[in-house]
Design an enzyme around this catalytic site. Structure first.
Site, PDB file in Angstrom:
ATOM      1  N   CYS A  80       0.747  -1.257   0.000  1.00 59.79           N
ATOM      2  CA  CYS A  80       0.000   0.000   0.000  1.00 59.79           C
ATOM      3  C   CYS A  80       0.784   1.321   0.000  1.00 59.79           C
ATOM      4  O   CYS A  80       1.916   1.374   0.434  1.00 59.79           O
ATOM      5  CB  CYS A  80      -0.928   0.031   1.194  1.00 59.79           C
ATOM      6  SG  CYS A  80      -1.684  -1.537   1.533  1.00 59.79           S
ATOM      7  N   ARG A  87       2.688   1.260  -5.725  1.00 57.88           N
ATOM      8  CA  ARG A  87       2.833   0.435  -4.519  1.00 57.88           C
ATOM      9  C   ARG A  87       1.685  -0.554  -4.362  1.00 57.88           C
ATOM     10  O   ARG A  87       1.767  -1.486  -3.562  1.00 57.88           O
ATOM     11  CB  ARG A  87       2.890   1.329  -3.279  1.00 57.88           C
ATOM     12  CG  ARG A  87       4.024   2.304  -3.282  1.00 57.88           C
ATOM     13  CD  ARG A  87       4.008   3.109  -2.012  1.00 57.88           C
ATOM     14  NE  ARG A  87       4.407   2.297  -0.883  1.00 57.88           N
ATOM     15  CZ  ARG A  87       5.655   2.161  -0.455  1.00 57.88           C
ATOM     16  NH1 ARG A  87       6.616   2.798  -1.075  1.00 57.88           N
ATOM     17  NH2 ARG A  87       5.932   1.409   0.571  1.00 57.88           N
ATOM     18  N   TRP A 100      -2.593  -2.762  -1.881  1.00 59.91           N
ATOM     19  CA  TRP A 100      -2.245  -4.066  -2.447  1.00 59.91           C
ATOM     20  C   TRP A 100      -2.632  -5.110  -1.412  1.00 59.91           C
ATOM     21  O   TRP A 100      -2.054  -5.165  -0.325  1.00 59.91           O
ATOM     22  CB  TRP A 100      -0.741  -4.121  -2.733  1.00 59.91           C
ATOM     23  CG  TRP A 100      -0.306  -5.351  -3.471  1.00 59.91           C
ATOM     24  CD1 TRP A 100      -0.235  -5.514  -4.818  1.00 59.91           C
ATOM     25  CD2 TRP A 100       0.157  -6.581  -2.896  1.00 59.91           C
ATOM     26  NE1 TRP A 100       0.229  -6.776  -5.124  1.00 59.91           N
ATOM     27  CE2 TRP A 100       0.478  -7.446  -3.973  1.00 59.91           C
ATOM     28  CE3 TRP A 100       0.322  -7.057  -1.599  1.00 59.91           C
ATOM     29  CZ2 TRP A 100       0.960  -8.741  -3.775  1.00 59.91           C
ATOM     30  CZ3 TRP A 100       0.791  -8.348  -1.396  1.00 59.91           C
ATOM     31  CH2 TRP A 100       1.110  -9.171  -2.481  1.00 59.91           C
ATOM     32  N   ASN A 146      -0.931   0.645   6.420  1.00 57.79           N
ATOM     33  CA  ASN A 146      -0.081  -0.228   5.610  1.00 57.79           C
ATOM     34  C   ASN A 146       0.574  -1.203   6.567  1.00 57.79           C
ATOM     35  O   ASN A 146       1.187  -0.777   7.542  1.00 57.79           O
ATOM     36  CB  ASN A 146       0.976   0.631   4.897  1.00 57.79           C
ATOM     37  CG  ASN A 146       1.973  -0.196   4.116  1.00 57.79           C
ATOM     38  OD1 ASN A 146       1.750  -1.377   3.876  1.00 57.79           O
ATOM     39  ND2 ASN A 146       3.072   0.426   3.733  1.00 57.79           N
ATOM     40  N   GLY A 147       0.429  -2.501   6.318  1.00 64.25           N
ATOM     41  CA  GLY A 147       1.059  -3.485   7.200  1.00 64.25           C
ATOM     42  C   GLY A 147       0.047  -4.512   7.659  1.00 64.25           C
ATOM     43  O   GLY A 147      -0.997  -4.692   7.037  1.00 64.25           O
ATOM     44  N   GLU A 207      17.369 -12.505 -15.489  1.00 63.76           N
ATOM     45  CA  GLU A 207      16.680 -11.213 -15.368  1.00 63.76           C
ATOM     46  C   GLU A 207      15.831 -10.945 -16.615  1.00 63.76           C
ATOM     47  O   GLU A 207      14.712 -10.427 -16.512  1.00 63.76           O
ATOM     48  CB  GLU A 207      17.727 -10.101 -15.136  1.00 63.76           C
ATOM     49  CG  GLU A 207      17.232  -8.670 -15.217  1.00 63.76           C
ATOM     50  CD  GLU A 207      16.183  -8.276 -14.177  1.00 63.76           C
ATOM     51  OE1 GLU A 207      15.827  -9.099 -13.324  1.00 63.76           O
ATOM     52  OE2 GLU A 207      15.698  -7.140 -14.256  1.00 63.76           O
ATOM     53  N   GLU A 241       6.979 -11.080 -15.748  1.00 66.41           N
ATOM     54  CA  GLU A 241       6.173 -10.143 -14.970  1.00 66.41           C
ATOM     55  C   GLU A 241       5.416  -9.161 -15.844  1.00 66.41           C
ATOM     56  O   GLU A 241       4.363  -8.674 -15.453  1.00 66.41           O
ATOM     57  CB  GLU A 241       6.982  -9.431 -13.878  1.00 66.41           C
ATOM     58  CG  GLU A 241       8.093  -8.545 -14.323  1.00 66.41           C
ATOM     59  CD  GLU A 241       8.854  -7.915 -13.148  1.00 66.41           C
ATOM     60  OE1 GLU A 241       8.303  -7.772 -12.050  1.00 66.41           O
ATOM     61  OE2 GLU A 241      10.025  -7.548 -13.354  1.00 66.41           O
ATOM     62  N   HIS A 258      21.519 -30.948 -19.681  1.00 66.22           N
ATOM     63  CA  HIS A 258      21.185 -31.759 -18.502  1.00 66.22           C
ATOM     64  C   HIS A 258      19.674 -31.771 -18.244  1.00 66.22           C
ATOM     65  O   HIS A 258      19.245 -32.116 -17.157  1.00 66.22           O
ATOM     66  CB  HIS A 258      21.948 -31.234 -17.285  1.00 66.22           C
ATOM     67  CG  HIS A 258      23.434 -31.309 -17.468  1.00 66.22           C
ATOM     68  ND1 HIS A 258      24.116 -32.500 -17.495  1.00 66.22           N
ATOM     69  CD2 HIS A 258      24.359 -30.346 -17.689  1.00 66.22           C
ATOM     70  CE1 HIS A 258      25.407 -32.272 -17.697  1.00 66.22           C
ATOM     71  NE2 HIS A 258      25.571 -30.965 -17.824  1.00 66.22           N
TER      72      HIS A 258
HETATM   73  O1  M6R Z   1      13.020  -3.219  -3.709  1.00 70.77           O
HETATM   74  P1  M6R Z   1      13.785  -4.506  -3.874  1.00 70.77           P
HETATM   75  O2  M6R Z   1      14.966  -4.353  -4.763  1.00 70.77           O
HETATM   76  O3  M6R Z   1      14.138  -5.145  -2.571  1.00 70.77           O
HETATM   77  O4  M6R Z   1      12.761  -5.476  -4.605  1.00 70.77           O
HETATM   78  C1  M6R Z   1      13.087  -6.810  -4.869  1.00 70.77           C
HETATM   79  C2  M6R Z   1      12.101  -7.425  -5.825  1.00 70.77           C
HETATM   80  O5  M6R Z   1      10.812  -7.421  -5.290  1.00 70.77           O
HETATM   81  C3  M6R Z   1      12.080  -6.704  -7.171  1.00 70.77           C
HETATM   82  O6  M6R Z   1      13.342  -6.673  -7.755  1.00 70.77           O
HETATM   83  C4  M6R Z   1      11.093  -7.394  -8.137  1.00 70.77           C
HETATM   84  O7  M6R Z   1      11.565  -8.668  -8.466  1.00 70.77           O
HETATM   85  C5  M6R Z   1      10.868  -6.541  -9.377  1.00 70.77           C
HETATM   86  N1  M6R Z   1       9.456  -6.496  -9.684  1.00 70.77           N
HETATM   87  C6  M6R Z   1      11.565  -7.048 -10.577  1.00 70.77           C
HETATM   88  O8  M6R Z   1      11.318  -6.294 -11.707  1.00 70.77           O
END
Ligand code: M6R
Length: 623
Positions: A11, A36, A84, A110-111, A493, A500, A516
């Site tokens: 959130c 967020r 969220w 939030n939390g 990556e 995503e 493998h």
């Molecule tokens: O804010 P952070 O770097 O700790 O976030 C880590 C992951 O949640 C973040 O890299 C996520 O995988 C992204 N959506 C990737 O694009």
């Protein structure tokens, strides 16, 4: 109320007190925080001794439509929320703000309030009715009961926070106190924006950057009271608390799209600047590398006998690249571990272990809990982070900030690149202190890093042809990515970006591992993106070509990313994207760019929301 309980976990939160129309300030702030969470949004203002609220399931635009038809009254105090959810359906009733029984106090949160059920049972017995499934609503009822007993909103918040277990940012307004907003913070982000005759609250500074760049970072278990002219911070027990003031060194344009269709695309094109900014000021007058915020003494660095990198998602892949560089340049063993797994394997740590936590947001709960575990075991913790004032750098012994500017697109791009730069700088700094590389070798690598921004520009100039490749693959059902050595995390990556954003099956493999098992996935026409290592003295390049031949022989369509002048790859590439010549350890900085562009464009062509992909949120503040 029965049924599934609805928690709000990551959130975005906004609070305002001042002369402007609170509804407008809050909605503008929520727009900048929508990355967020975008399951629902809501706003509350205080006017004429009453609360006025509007909230809607879905994206912020749904709420904006409601407000366009029926605006809230002009008021100088307001709070807002974009959400969220982790459990149950996001609907209007569960959207924040939530009000107490008498609709006098409204709260956004939030939390997770872990003991909400027990607290709710206690007051349900007194005929309190709950309108939502949220854990938040209990906080609104409890704070309201306190103000009804005669204490002010600040004291009410303190008393209630003392009863709550879990992680929370709470922001509250009281209909009978139209001059004040009160917030509390435990294990969940909150920053204060300091204006002239007005003050702001936000989950991060993007919420108020349009109005002020002066900010306060709040510590753990603190309560802040905002009026137009004052900001007062105490702990949960009313004692004055120390806070850190900071200046936000990016401006509004950094938080806007600047003519691009997506924040992500804008952020991809910002990467030359982001890398250059992350390198500024890293050399002292004596020419030696210096990392200003690096609060580790040389003696501590010399004594290090192991480095453990912990991170999640894209940041984890940056950590995988870092392992190659750190081990090669410093001869210090490096382990890279998913933050969510780290503390459950009982890792062996002591004061000669450096734990490096990589996090763009600085708020990822898995990473935060992992560093807490590391510090309990007496390890030193260094954060690599892009967000000033966030929890992970605050709880670390040392920090390297990445200077990417705000990253709004949920998919990380410039965050990743600047994390790589910070990792290379860390590796070189350790090499300098430990003496594992000569000064002139370090100078040469720093000069190679300084050349990277213009080399990234040259890759970006090929954007149109990469978009063409994305058009050719709109119908793909699955895509593989291959790499070796530092190109292997790049393949992972690249696959993550496609998953995503394009919601496609995508897998990254170390090319040598194909035979493998994974090669069984290859069928006629399967697109395989191959990150080809630069030609060098080792056998990496040749071995990669063998892997490419193997998939091509089985019908795969190969899209190869290879350095300028590499003619050996040409017979095996159905499509070729040229990369500038850079050393193998730095190649991820240029090789990831086409993969970001490919994923962004493919997702756009498929009609997906690139900045706000389904089911995701930018900062993951639950474990
Ligand atoms: O804010 P952070 O770097 O700790 O976030 C880590 C992951 O949640 C973040 O890299 C996520 O995988 C992204 N959506 C990737 O694009």
């Amino acid at each position: 109320m029965g049924g599934t309980v609805e928690f709000c976990a990551m959130c975005g939160i906004v609070g305002y007190v001042g002369p402007q129309r609170a509804q407008d300030v809050v909605i503008d702030g929520l727009r900048r925080l929508e990355y967020r969470g975008y399951d629902s949004a809501g706003v509350a203002v205080v006017h004429d001794d009453a609360l006025w609220m509007a909230k809607r399931a879905g994206k912020l635009e749904n709420l904006e439509k409601v407000l366009a038809e029926e605006p809230l009254p002009a008021a100088g105090v307001g709070i807002g929320h974009t959400r969220w959810a982790t459990h149950g359906p996001p609907n209007d009733a569960n959207a924040h703000p939530h009000a107490g029984e008498a609709r006098r106090v409204a709260v956004v949160h939030n939390g997770i309030i872990e003991n909400f059920a027990e607290l709710r049972d206690r007051i349900e017995a007194d005929d309190h009715a709950f309108l939502s499934d949220t854990d938040t609503e209990i906080a609104a009822h409890l704070i309201e009961l306190q103000v009804q007993s005669g204490v002010d909103l600040t004291e009410a918040m303190r008393r209630v926070c003392q009863q709550l277990d879990g992680a929370f940012t709470l922001v509250a307004v009281d209909a009978h106190d139209p001059e004040r907003v009160v917030a509390a913070r435990r294990n969940s982000p909150l920053v204060v924006g300091l204006g002239e005759g007005e003050n702001f609250l936000g989950s991060d500074v993007a919420a108020f950057i349009e109005h002020t760049r002066e900010a306060l970072e709040l510590g753990q278990d603190q309560i802040v009271t905002l009026t137009r002219d004052a900001v007062q911070v105490t702990d949960f027990w009313g004692r004055a608390a120390e806070v850190t003031r900071f200046h936000v060194d990016w401006d509004l344009s950094a938080a806007e799209k600047d003519g691009h269709d997506w924040f992500m695309r804008k952020e991809i094109f910002e990467q030359p600047r982001a890398v250059a900014d992350s390198l500024i000021g890293r050399r002292g007058a004596d020419g030696l590398l210096q990392l200003d915020e690096m609060r580790l003494a040389d003696e501590e660095i010399r004594e290090l006998d192991k480095i453990i990198i912990i991170a999640c998602g894209t940041s984890f892949y940056a950590g995988m690249v870092a392992k190659y560089a750190i081990e090669h340049w410093t001869r210090t063993p490096v382990e890279v571990e998913l933050a969510s797994e780290f503390r459950y394997r009982d890792p062996i740590l002591d004061s000669t272990t450096l734990v490096v936590a990589i996090s763009q947001s600085g708020e990822t709960a898995d990473t935060l809990q992992a560093i807490r575990h590391a510090r309990e075991q007496r390890a030193r913790v260094l954060a690599i982070c892009n967000t000033n004032g966030s929890s992970i750098p605050r709880e670390s012994d040392a920090v390297i900030y990445t200077h990417a500017g705000p990253e709004i697109g949920v998919a990380s791009t410039k965050g990743f690149l600047t994390q790589l730069v910070a990792c290379y700088l860390l590796a070189l700094y350790v090499a300098q202190v430990k003496g594992t590389r000569y000064g002139d070798e370090i100078d040469e690598i720093v000069a190679q890093l300084e050349a990277i921004p213009s080399q990234i520009e040259s890759v970006l100039e090929q954007a149109e042809s990469i978009y063409g490749l994305a058009r050719d693959h709109v119908g793909a059902r699955s895509v593989l990515f291959l790499g070796r050595h530092a190109g292997y995390p790049v393949a992972l990556e690249g696959a993550l970006k496609l998953k995503e954003l394009a919601y496609l099956h995508a897998e990254g493999f170390a090319a040598g591992e194909l035979k493998h098992g994974p090669i069984a996935l290859v069928e006629q026409g399967l697109p395989v993106l191959c990150v080809v290592p630069p030609r060098g003295r080792d056998q990496l390049h040749g071995k990669m070509i063998s892997g490419i031949q193997e998939v091509r022989a089985r019908g795969a369509r190969t899209i190869c990313l290879a350095e300028e002048g590499d003619a050996a790859i040409e017979p095996y590439a159905d499509e070729l994207i040229r990369l500038p010549k850079v050393p193998v350890l730095l190649q991820p900085l240029v090789a990831i760019i086409p993969l970001q562009l490919f994923a962004c464009e493919l997702a756009t062509l498929l009609g997906h929301d690139v900045d706000q992909p389904r089911n995701l949120a930018k900062s993951v503040t639950v474990e």
